[in-house]
Design a protein around this motif. Structure first.
Motif, short mmCIF file in Angstrom:
data_model
loop_
_atom_site.label_atom_id
_atom_site.label_comp_id
_atom_site.label_asym_id
_atom_site.label_seq_id
_atom_site.Cartn_x
_atom_site.Cartn_y
_atom_site.Cartn_z
N VAL A 45 -5.33 -30.62 59.27
CA VAL A 45 -6.18 -30.42 60.34
C VAL A 45 -6.05 -29.48 61.30
N GLY A 46 -6.99 -28.66 61.56
CA GLY A 46 -6.64 -27.58 62.70
C GLY A 46 -7.03 -27.71 64.16
N MET A 47 -6.10 -27.55 65.18
CA MET A 47 -6.35 -27.71 66.34
C MET A 47 -5.94 -26.36 67.15
N THR A 48 -6.68 -26.15 68.40
CA THR A 48 -6.50 -24.96 69.02
C THR A 48 -6.88 -25.37 70.54
N ALA A 49 -6.48 -24.49 71.44
CA ALA A 49 -6.82 -24.73 73.00
C ALA A 49 -7.77 -23.37 73.23
N ASP A 50 -8.78 -23.46 72.83
CA ASP A 50 -9.87 -22.27 73.22
C ASP A 50 -9.48 -21.03 72.50
N LEU A 51 -8.96 -20.89 71.33
CA LEU A 51 -8.37 -19.63 71.11
C LEU A 51 -8.58 -19.54 69.49
N ALA A 52 -9.48 -20.23 68.88
CA ALA A 52 -9.81 -20.35 67.55
C ALA A 52 -10.20 -18.90 66.91
N GLN A 70 -11.31 -28.69 68.91
CA GLN A 70 -11.16 -27.77 69.97
C GLN A 70 -10.84 -28.50 71.19
N MET A 71 -9.50 -28.28 71.93
CA MET A 71 -8.99 -28.94 72.84
C MET A 71 -9.19 -28.33 74.17
N GLY A 72 -9.93 -27.27 74.06
CA GLY A 72 -10.09 -26.63 75.69
C GLY A 72 -8.88 -26.08 76.11
N MET A 73 -8.90 -25.40 77.24
CA MET A 73 -7.67 -24.83 77.75
C MET A 73 -6.66 -25.86 78.16
N ALA A 74 -6.24 -26.54 77.57
CA ALA A 74 -5.29 -27.62 77.98
C ALA A 74 -4.14 -27.77 76.77
N GLU A 75 -3.19 -26.86 76.89
CA GLU A 75 -2.05 -26.79 75.85
C GLU A 75 -1.27 -27.92 75.83
N GLN A 76 -1.02 -28.79 76.90
CA GLN A 76 -0.13 -29.70 76.80
C GLN A 76 -0.80 -30.87 76.17
N ARG A 103 5.80 -21.68 77.13
CA ARG A 103 6.08 -21.74 78.43
C ARG A 103 5.19 -23.07 79.37
N ARG A 104 4.23 -23.19 78.80
CA ARG A 104 3.17 -24.20 79.35
C ARG A 104 3.44 -25.73 78.89
N ALA A 105 3.51 -25.57 77.50
CA ALA A 105 3.64 -26.95 76.64
C ALA A 105 5.06 -27.40 76.12
N TYR A 106 5.89 -26.75 76.50
CA TYR A 106 7.51 -26.66 75.88
C TYR A 106 7.83 -28.26 76.27
N ASP A 107 7.62 -29.04 77.09
CA ASP A 107 8.12 -30.31 76.92
C ASP A 107 7.39 -31.11 76.27
N PHE A 108 5.86 -30.94 76.02
CA PHE A 108 5.33 -31.86 75.17
C PHE A 108 5.86 -31.46 73.58
N MET A 109 5.96 -30.24 73.36
CA MET A 109 6.59 -30.24 71.95
C MET A 109 7.74 -30.83 71.89
N HIS A 110 8.67 -30.84 72.86
CA HIS A 110 10.16 -31.22 72.68
C HIS A 110 9.85 -32.54 72.87
N GLN A 111 9.19 -33.44 73.41
CA GLN A 111 9.29 -34.68 73.48
C GLN A 111 8.43 -35.44 72.45
N ALA A 112 7.11 -35.10 72.20
CA ALA A 112 6.18 -35.63 71.57
C ALA A 112 6.47 -35.02 69.97
N ILE A 113 6.64 -33.88 69.92
CA ILE A 113 6.79 -33.59 68.36
C ILE A 113 8.26 -33.39 67.82
#
Length: 331
Positions: A45-52, A70-76, A103-113
């Motif tokens: 699947v393809g996913m982006t934050a307003d930058l396809a 398309q998740m909108g401007m919501a990187e977390q 810088r904006r979504a680091y913790d979400f990558m760290h903990q969720a992924i």
């Protein structure tokens, strides 16, 4: 009133392609490679934050609208949702700009992924100094941040061929991957050297007796240009391309850096702190390999805004400045 009728040269701070005028390029190599792979892998699947459009994911979105999100401007939110998809057996290819992911979504990558070792592939445009928009968009420290994340594979491709071959390779790898992304019209360089991307492997692109440049990303392209330029000064330059920053191909690096009589230069489109140069320096010290060692990298600073050619000259990563720097070190 000016009588000068010459057309004004226009430059843009938001240059996402680093191709020089007249250089061979391939259009949207990431998007095209993902489109091809998706036909064989229905779990993608393809996913982006307003930058396809600005990460070449729009190619996938047009072909597979039911598999595009398309998740909108919501990187977390983007990273959290990607983790959810991966938990259900999908393989998300996630795109945004490198600054927003690291810088904006680091913790979400760290903990969720990363903590759950999920099969999420994070492709991030505008790595290092590939935009002139200034510190808000210049990801000069992304490799340091992602190298520090457990279980995260980190890739810095050189050109269109590297990207085309990288996409199916990371899909075969089970686990999270952070990859720098060049988008739009991307230079084609490595096809002249019978190159093949292999995850976790460094490749000696050309040999040389005087200098060994160990590089990643666009700096491998620069190193190859420098090698050709310095031939006129009888300086023989070898280039070792290291597309996988983590895990590092330590054995190949130590073998090449351990050859006697060569200056070793690590060149990277990244701050001097925490990137390829420091990673290699530590490995050399651990192994007791002690060549003459230098580093070409961005400074530990907030970089200026402006046109890319000017900035690359200013910070020492243009071909001409890099060639002069190495020539002075050799002499």
């Amino acid at each position: 009133m000016s009588t000068n009728n010459k057309p004004k040269l226009k430059t843009s701070a938001m240059i996402a392609s680093i191709a020089a005028e007249g250089q061979r390029t391939a259009s949207a190599p990431f998007g095209e490679a993902l489109l091809k792979l998706a036909a064989e892998r229905p779990e993608i699947v393809g996913m982006t934050a307003d930058l396809a459009k600005y990460t070449d994911l729009h190619i996938f979105a047009k072909a597979y609208p039911e598999r595009f999100f398309q998740m909108g401007m919501a990187e977390q939110l983007l990273m959290g949702a990607a983790a959810g998809f991966a938990h259900q057996g999908a393989m998300p290819f996630v795109t945004t700009y490198a600054v927003f992911a690291t810088r904006r979504a680091y913790d979400f990558m760290h903990q969720a992924i990363a903590e759950d070792n999920l099969n999420v592939k994070i492709a991030c445009a505008l790595p290092g100094l590939t935009t002139g928009y200034g510190p808000s968009h210049q990801a000069a420290e992304d490799l340091a941040l992602m190298r520090a994340m457990p279980r995260m594979t980190v890739i810095d491709p050189c050109d269109a061929l590297d990207i085309e071959q990288m996409v199916p390779a990371v899909a075969e790898h089970n686990g999270p991957v952070y990859m720098r992304l060049l988008r739009g019209k991307v230079p084609m360089v490595l096809d002249e050297y019978d190159y093949k991307f292999e995850l976790g492997k460094a490749k000696l692109i050309r040999d040389g007796r005087d200098v060994l440049v160990i590089s990643s990303g666009i700096m491998t392209m620069r190193a190859l240009e420098v090698a050709k330029e310095l031939e006129a000064d009888n300086v023989d330059v070898a280039v070792l391309h290291v597309p996988t920053i983590k895990p590092l191909d330590t054995s190949t690096i130590l073998r090449e850096a351990g050859r006697l009589g060569r200056l070793v230069v690590v060149a990277e489109n990244h701050t001097t702190i925490g990137g390829l140069g420091e990673a290699i320096g530590v490995e050399l010290l651990r192994a007791g390999v002690t060549p003459q060692f230098r580093q070409i990298a961005l400074p530990d600073a907030f970089l200026d805004a402006g046109a890319l050619p000017t900035l690359h000259d200013r910070y020492g990563i243009s071909t001409n400045v890099m060639a002069n720097t190495i020539k002075n070190w050799v002499n």
